[in-house]
Design a protein around this motif. Structure first.
Motif, PDB file in Angstrom:
ATOM      1  N   ASN A 121       0.750  -1.419  -0.014  1.00 59.49           N
ATOM      2  CA  ASN A 121       0.019   0.042   0.042  1.00 59.49           C
ATOM      3  C   ASN A 121       0.882   1.180  -0.038  1.00 59.49           C
ATOM      4  N   VAL A 122       0.298   2.402  -0.290  1.00 62.07           N
ATOM      5  CA  VAL A 122       0.848   3.633  -0.239  1.00 62.07           C
ATOM      6  C   VAL A 122       1.442   3.796   1.109  1.00 62.07           C
ATOM      7  N   ALA A 123       2.746   4.267   1.359  1.00 64.25           N
ATOM      8  CA  ALA A 123       3.347   4.501   2.647  1.00 64.25           C
ATOM      9  C   ALA A 123       2.590   5.726   3.141  1.00 64.25           C
ATOM     10  N   GLU A 124       2.586   5.779   4.403  1.00 67.36           N
ATOM     11  CA  GLU A 124       1.730   6.828   5.107  1.00 67.36           C
ATOM     12  C   GLU A 124       2.361   8.148   4.754  1.00 67.36           C
ATOM     13  N   PHE A 125       3.489   8.214   4.773  1.00 68.64           N
ATOM     14  CA  PHE A 125       4.175   9.603   4.490  1.00 68.64           C
ATOM     15  C   PHE A 125       4.428   9.949   3.059  1.00 68.64           C
ATOM     16  N   SER A 126       3.924   8.815   2.093  1.00 64.74           N
ATOM     17  CA  SER A 126       4.300   9.158   0.699  1.00 64.74           C
ATOM     18  C   SER A 126       3.168  10.181   0.051  1.00 64.74           C
ATOM     19  N   ASN A 127       3.716  11.356  -0.798  1.00 61.01           N
ATOM     20  CA  ASN A 127       2.679  11.771  -1.576  1.00 61.01           C
ATOM     21  C   ASN A 127       1.949  10.848  -2.640  1.00 61.01           C
ATOM     22  N   TYR A 128       0.879  11.281  -3.100  1.00 62.87           N
ATOM     23  CA  TYR A 128       0.262  10.316  -3.877  1.00 62.87           C
ATOM     24  C   TYR A 128      -0.598  10.994  -4.818  1.00 62.87           C
ATOM     25  N   GLY A 129      -1.452  10.335  -5.507  1.00 62.38           N
ATOM     26  CA  GLY A 129      -2.568  11.024  -6.506  1.00 62.38           C
ATOM     27  C   GLY A 129      -2.031  10.965  -7.685  1.00 62.38           C
ATOM     28  N   GLN A 130      -2.931  12.024  -8.612  1.00 59.21           N
ATOM     29  CA  GLN A 130      -2.729  11.654 -10.050  1.00 59.21           C
ATOM     30  C   GLN A 130      -1.615  12.237 -10.898  1.00 59.21           C
ATOM     31  N   CYS A 131      -0.611  12.872 -10.112  1.00 57.68           N
ATOM     32  CA  CYS A 131       0.680  13.023 -10.670  1.00 57.68           C
ATOM     33  C   CYS A 131       1.573  11.848 -10.345  1.00 57.68           C
ATOM     34  N   VAL A 132       1.545  10.906  -9.622  1.00 58.30           N
ATOM     35  CA  VAL A 132       2.172   9.676  -9.399  1.00 58.30           C
ATOM     36  C   VAL A 132       2.173   8.471 -10.248  1.00 58.30           C
ATOM     37  N   ASP A 133       3.184   8.185 -11.240  1.00 56.59           N
ATOM     38  CA  ASP A 133       3.351   7.235 -12.298  1.00 56.59           C
ATOM     39  C   ASP A 133       3.518   5.863 -11.449  1.00 56.59           C
ATOM     40  N   TYR A 134       4.438   5.655 -10.707  1.00 58.49           N
ATOM     41  CA  TYR A 134       4.690   4.326 -10.041  1.00 58.49           C
ATOM     42  C   TYR A 134       5.145   4.529  -8.510  1.00 58.49           C
ATOM     43  N   TYR A 135       4.832   3.387  -7.847  1.00 53.82           N
ATOM     44  CA  TYR A 135       5.490   3.346  -6.356  1.00 53.82           C
ATOM     45  C   TYR A 135       6.383   2.088  -6.399  1.00 53.82           C
ATOM     46  N   ALA A 136       7.417   2.283  -5.545  1.00 55.06           N
ATOM     47  CA  ALA A 136       8.575   1.499  -5.442  1.00 55.06           C
ATOM     48  C   ALA A 136       8.762   1.415  -3.920  1.00 55.06           C
ATOM     49  N   PRO A 137       9.184   0.214  -3.302  1.00 53.29           N
ATOM     50  CA  PRO A 137       9.842   0.192  -1.917  1.00 53.29           C
ATOM     51  C   PRO A 137      10.606   1.282  -1.407  1.00 53.29           C
ATOM     52  N   SER A 138      10.524   1.785  -0.203  1.00 54.43           N
ATOM     53  CA  SER A 138      11.227   3.052   0.404  1.00 54.43           C
ATOM     54  C   SER A 138      12.254   2.734   1.356  1.00 54.43           C
ATOM     55  N   SER A 139      12.754   1.620   1.535  1.00 56.13           N
ATOM     56  CA  SER A 139      13.593   1.281   2.652  1.00 56.13           C
ATOM     57  C   SER A 139      14.875   0.369   2.072  1.00 56.13           C
ATOM     58  N   ILE A 140      15.964   0.876   2.180  1.00 58.81           N
ATOM     59  CA  ILE A 140      17.141   0.020   1.572  1.00 58.81           C
ATOM     60  C   ILE A 140      18.267   0.516   2.244  1.00 58.81           C
ATOM     61  N   ALA A 141      19.353  -0.521   2.302  1.00 58.15           N
ATOM     62  CA  ALA A 141      20.666  -0.116   2.937  1.00 58.15           C
ATOM     63  C   ALA A 141      21.407   0.866   1.913  1.00 58.15           C
ATOM     64  N   SER A 142      22.167   1.867   2.381  1.00 56.88           N
ATOM     65  CA  SER A 142      22.650   2.769   1.691  1.00 56.88           C
ATOM     66  C   SER A 142      24.070   3.198   2.268  1.00 56.88           C
ATOM     67  N   THR A 143      25.027   3.946   1.633  1.00 55.07           N
ATOM     68  CA  THR A 143      26.237   4.604   2.383  1.00 55.07           C
ATOM     69  C   THR A 143      26.154   5.503   3.002  1.00 55.07           C
ATOM     70  N   SER A 144      26.968   5.564   4.218  1.00 50.98           N
ATOM     71  CA  SER A 144      26.982   6.722   4.947  1.00 50.98           C
ATOM     72  C   SER A 144      28.522   7.041   5.203  1.00 50.98           C
ATOM     73  N   LEU A 145      28.794   8.113   6.040  1.00 52.51           N
ATOM     74  CA  LEU A 145      30.023   8.409   6.316  1.00 52.51           C
ATOM     75  C   LEU A 145      30.816   7.450   7.156  1.00 52.51           C
ATOM     76  N   ASN A 146      30.204   6.505   7.889  1.00 55.11           N
ATOM     77  CA  ASN A 146      30.631   5.575   9.063  1.00 55.11           C
ATOM     78  C   ASN A 146      30.216   4.195   8.513  1.00 55.11           C
ATOM     79  N   GLY A 147      29.857   3.766   7.316  1.00 55.39           N
ATOM     80  CA  GLY A 147      29.403   2.425   6.818  1.00 55.39           C
ATOM     81  C   GLY A 147      28.188   2.556   6.287  1.00 55.39           C
ATOM     82  N   TYR A 148      27.126   2.090   6.627  1.00 56.75           N
ATOM     83  CA  TYR A 148      25.835   1.837   6.065  1.00 56.75           C
ATOM     84  C   TYR A 148      24.463   2.187   7.036  1.00 56.75           C
ATOM     85  N   VAL A 149      23.595   2.745   6.256  1.00 55.35           N
ATOM     86  CA  VAL A 149      22.515   3.380   7.027  1.00 55.35           C
ATOM     87  C   VAL A 149      21.303   2.702   6.097  1.00 55.35           C
ATOM     88  N   ASN A 150      20.174   2.929   6.798  1.00 50.01           N
ATOM     89  CA  ASN A 150      18.927   2.358   6.209  1.00 50.01           C
ATOM     90  C   ASN A 150      18.328   3.825   5.449  1.00 50.01           C
TER      91      ASN A 150
END
Length: 231
Positions: free
Chosen positions: A139-168
């Motif tokens: 389902n649309v995440a509670e924080f996500s903007n939505y509506g007529q101007c949105v074309d696709y939805y994708a997951p919103s949580s993924i590991a990524s880099t930070s200054l000290n290693g990795y973060v969500n």
């Protein structure tokens, strides 16, 4: 390949404050290399044109898109929102999208939990692909903007880099980064019309099949098109 900062018109701009690392996290999702050490990006063989776009000045935004056009970028990631969009900026973005190499401009819907058209004017352009966020239930995440101007939805949580290693890394910024990476990889594999293949990728969903789960009635729409039904 190239680094540029439109705000100061400088080559190889350096990070100035913690918010600058937002761009680093976006790039990691798209193109982190296959090194068997850290997390891998969706398009690890892609070459990066790093444009440090921080302000919302129209002159800087126009310059940023012109640099992307001159560098013949195939995918332009915009994991940010614009509450105001000038007419000339709109024309420039439309011009970039119509370049001969057919670049795909991917925009995040935003994280206000509101209609994207109303709070992110970049999302109203017909030449961009707007990405909202879905939760683990699809389902649309509670924080996500939505509506007529949105074309696709994708997951919103993924590991990524930070200054000290990795973060969500979350929000529609990461959702747009995921789609940007997938599109870049499809282009790298020679797929002629990569947007038509997005729905073949697990967990990337066209807007008209996703429900806004925190309202009782929702109008399902075709992306930037006609209504389908209500329920």
């Amino acid at each position: 390949m190239f680094e540029y900062g439109p705000d100061g018109k400088t080559l190889a701009p350096s990070a100035k404050n913690p918010t600058d690392y937002h761009g680093t996290r976006v790039v990691r999702v798209i193109a982190a290399k296959q090194d068997n050490i850290g997390v891998e990006g969706f398009a690890p063989t892609s070459e990066i044109i790093a444009i440090r776009q921080v302000s919302t000045w129209s002159s800087s935004i126009i310059l940023a898109f012109q640099v992307a056009k001159l560098m013949k970028a195939d995918v332009i990631n915009c994991s940010w929102v614009l509450p105001l969009l000038s007419g000339i900026t709109s024309l420039v973005i439309e011009n970039v999208a119509s370049a001969s190499n057919a670049p795909i401009i991917v925009v995040s819907a935003g994280n206000s939990g509101k209609k994207a058209c109303e709070v992110n004017h970049l999302s109203a352009l017909s030449s961009v692909v707007v990405i909202g966020a879905i939760n683990k239930n699809g389902n649309v995440a509670e924080f996500s903007n939505y509506g007529q101007c949105v074309d696709y939805y994708a997951p919103s949580s993924i590991a990524s880099t930070s200054l000290n290693g990795y973060v969500n890394f979350g929000g529609t910024s990461s959702s747009a980064a995921i789609v940007s990476g997938v599109v870049a990889q499809l282009k790298a594999c020679g797929v002629e019309y990569p947007l038509t293949k997005l729905t073949m990728v697990e967990n990337i969903l066209p807007a008209h099949v996703v429900n806004k789960n925190n309202i009782k009635s929702v109008t399902l729409i075709r992306s930037k098109g006609s209504e389908i039904n209500e329920h």
